[in-house]
Design a protein around this motif. Sequence first.
Motif, mmCIF file in Angstrom:
data_model
loop_
_atom_site.group_PDB
_atom_site.id
_atom_site.type_symbol
_atom_site.label_atom_id
_atom_site.label_comp_id
_atom_site.label_asym_id
_atom_site.label_seq_id
_atom_site.Cartn_x
_atom_site.Cartn_y
_atom_site.Cartn_z
ATOM 1 N N VAL A 67 40.508 38.282 49.441
ATOM 2 C CA VAL A 67 41.071 36.938 49.295
ATOM 3 C C VAL A 67 42.292 36.952 48.387
ATOM 4 N N LEU A 68 42.219 37.682 47.269
ATOM 5 C CA LEU A 68 43.370 37.735 46.362
ATOM 6 C C LEU A 68 44.544 38.459 47.010
ATOM 7 N N THR A 69 44.273 39.515 47.758
ATOM 8 C CA THR A 69 45.352 40.226 48.457
ATOM 9 C C THR A 69 46.026 39.315 49.475
ATOM 10 N N ALA A 70 45.229 38.543 50.205
ATOM 11 C CA ALA A 70 45.792 37.615 51.190
ATOM 12 C C ALA A 70 46.646 36.556 50.512
ATOM 13 N N LEU A 102 50.118 28.165 47.590
ATOM 14 C CA LEU A 102 48.902 28.743 48.180
ATOM 15 C C LEU A 102 48.603 30.103 47.559
ATOM 16 N N GLY A 103 49.654 30.834 47.252
ATOM 17 C CA GLY A 103 49.484 32.172 46.684
ATOM 18 C C GLY A 103 48.888 32.178 45.291
ATOM 19 N N ILE A 104 49.104 31.107 44.509
ATOM 20 C CA ILE A 104 48.578 31.092 43.138
ATOM 21 C C ILE A 104 47.277 30.295 43.032
ATOM 22 N N SER A 105 46.762 29.809 44.157
ATOM 23 C CA SER A 105 45.626 28.889 44.119
ATOM 24 C C SER A 105 44.383 29.482 43.451
ATOM 25 N N ILE A 106 44.142 30.793 43.624
ATOM 26 C CA ILE A 106 42.921 31.375 43.062
ATOM 27 C C ILE A 106 43.191 32.299 41.879
ATOM 28 N N VAL A 107 44.426 32.329 41.397
ATOM 29 C CA VAL A 107 44.751 33.247 40.308
ATOM 30 C C VAL A 107 43.899 32.959 39.077
ATOM 31 N N PHE A 108 43.805 31.687 38.700
ATOM 32 C CA PHE A 108 43.023 31.325 37.518
ATOM 33 C C PHE A 108 41.542 31.628 37.736
ATOM 34 N N THR A 109 41.074 31.404 38.962
ATOM 35 C CA THR A 109 39.678 31.712 39.292
ATOM 36 C C THR A 109 39.392 33.197 39.115
ATOM 37 N N VAL A 110 40.305 34.021 39.586
ATOM 38 C CA VAL A 110 40.138 35.470 39.495
ATOM 39 C C VAL A 110 40.079 35.934 38.039
ATOM 40 N N ILE A 335 36.639 28.687 28.743
ATOM 41 C CA ILE A 335 36.440 29.489 29.952
ATOM 42 C C ILE A 335 35.285 30.465 29.774
ATOM 43 N N LYS A 336 35.151 31.033 28.585
ATOM 44 C CA LYS A 336 34.032 31.944 28.350
ATOM 45 C C LYS A 336 32.712 31.183 28.396
ATOM 46 N N CYS A 337 32.701 29.954 27.910
ATOM 47 C CA CYS A 337 31.501 29.117 27.985
ATOM 48 C C CYS A 337 31.071 28.919 29.437
ATOM 49 N N ILE A 338 32.022 28.589 30.286
ATOM 50 C CA ILE A 338 31.718 28.364 31.700
ATOM 51 C C ILE A 338 31.261 29.655 32.365
ATOM 52 N N GLN A 339 31.873 30.759 31.977
ATOM 53 C CA GLN A 339 31.494 32.054 32.546
ATOM 54 C C GLN A 339 30.044 32.406 32.205
ATOM 55 N N LEU A 340 29.656 32.176 30.952
ATOM 56 C CA LEU A 340 28.280 32.468 30.527
ATOM 57 C C LEU A 340 27.278 31.526 31.193
ATOM 58 N N PHE A 348 33.396 29.039 41.496
ATOM 59 C CA PHE A 348 33.458 27.621 41.859
ATOM 60 C C PHE A 348 33.810 26.762 40.650
ATOM 61 N N ALA A 349 33.163 27.033 39.512
ATOM 62 C CA ALA A 349 33.416 26.235 38.312
ATOM 63 C C ALA A 349 34.869 26.332 37.871
ATOM 64 N N ILE A 350 35.456 27.516 37.982
ATOM 65 C CA ILE A 350 36.848 27.683 37.566
ATOM 66 C C ILE A 350 37.794 27.146 38.632
#
Length: 422
Positions: A67-70, A102-110, A335-340, A348-350
């Motif tokens: 997905v990130l490569t795409a 569209l290309g940066i849509s999941i960068v923060f999620t990753v 972000i670390k709180c959400i990750q834990l 999904f949360a990010i």
Amino acid sequence: MNSITFNFTVICMNDLIENHHLQNSTEPHWMESAAHKSLLFSSTAIGAVIGLIPAVPLIDLLGIRIVLTASGTISAIGSLLFPMAVDIDYYAVVACRILQGLGISIVFTVVGVIPGVWAPKSETGTFLAILSCAFQLSVVLCMPVSGFLCESSLGWKSIYYIFGGLTLFAFMLFFSFYTDSPRFHKNVSEKELKKIEHGKLEEKKESVPYWEICTDITVLTAWLSVFGGNFGFTILTLYGPTYLKDVLNFDVRETGIASALPYVLSALTKFAGGRISDRMDHLSEKTRFTFCAAVSQASVVFGLIVMAMTSNRRIAQIAYTFAITSSGLNIVGNIKCIQLRCRQHVHFAIAVISFFAYAIHIGSPIIVGMITSSAGSTTENWSHLFIIVAIVTVVTNLPFPFLTSEEPGPFVKIIKVPSESV
């Protein structure tokens, strides 16, 4: 860099207007329209929101690697086609900007997902800090490179070709080297794998429990906190330079330096904060991420209040720099709180946080325009804006220390295994 290139090249694109009028056209060029340019500035955020819609199910189905490569390839296409789009028409340019979004849509999620998979438990904060430095470094690199190429014989179009080409190359490397689990990577030894997985509980793969996550008090509180922090941070990053230049009368060179310096310092602060957070293992995870979140958000509020109350150029610049520099700690806070809390469902949360960030990016010009263009002195109006944003940031962050938890949410399914089997 692809998504912010237009922010810098827009000042170099006067040749489009000149060529347009040389063709004896009586109609104004779209570059002469403030409304048309505003849409181009917002188009990447629109594209990012569109890209977020299928992102979560696609990551569940195909994994981060594909997905990130795409998305990176789509971003590169948007940049490579941009110089040709300006010769076609305005809507072709909008389409390219949407592709970049569209290309940066999941960068923060990753950035939020990869440390949970690849980082040892004791180094998660450091991984988060290093990966998230990309946001600061992209601005720091893009600004001088774009300025140099704009003034060179290569011209502003070369910026899009170079960045687009480098993007394709970078994602070819990523696709060939990255795997979605360290267990399946040819370069990860058994010793390294044990270090990465030490102390972790094996998480059961399952579909995302959307409703349970959206009604969890820790997640809701963290989302609210991030929303407030992003609101203040976005106002500072988007309009801080405008305030320095138009209200405090910095010249263009001074504004450029004042705008770039905080991003460099923020990256350094973020890295140091991640390392310190990981080393303070005598404190609970909640104490650590609450402290980082509090420092981050309080710094933004402090900077906004000082900028609202002073007319001194240097004091305002110091407050602006301090606020953006310290805000980098947010990544090892909220972000670390959400990750834990969300574990294997963190993507999904990010993604929701990303949606809030892009929505703020789209809506902030309207809010800023309404406040700063009203009757009264310009300085007074900007002061009102900064005070309002500071209040919003404080109110949205007050519940965070009291209502969040470091424990996995009840919606997280974990397979408990004996430690020796790891």
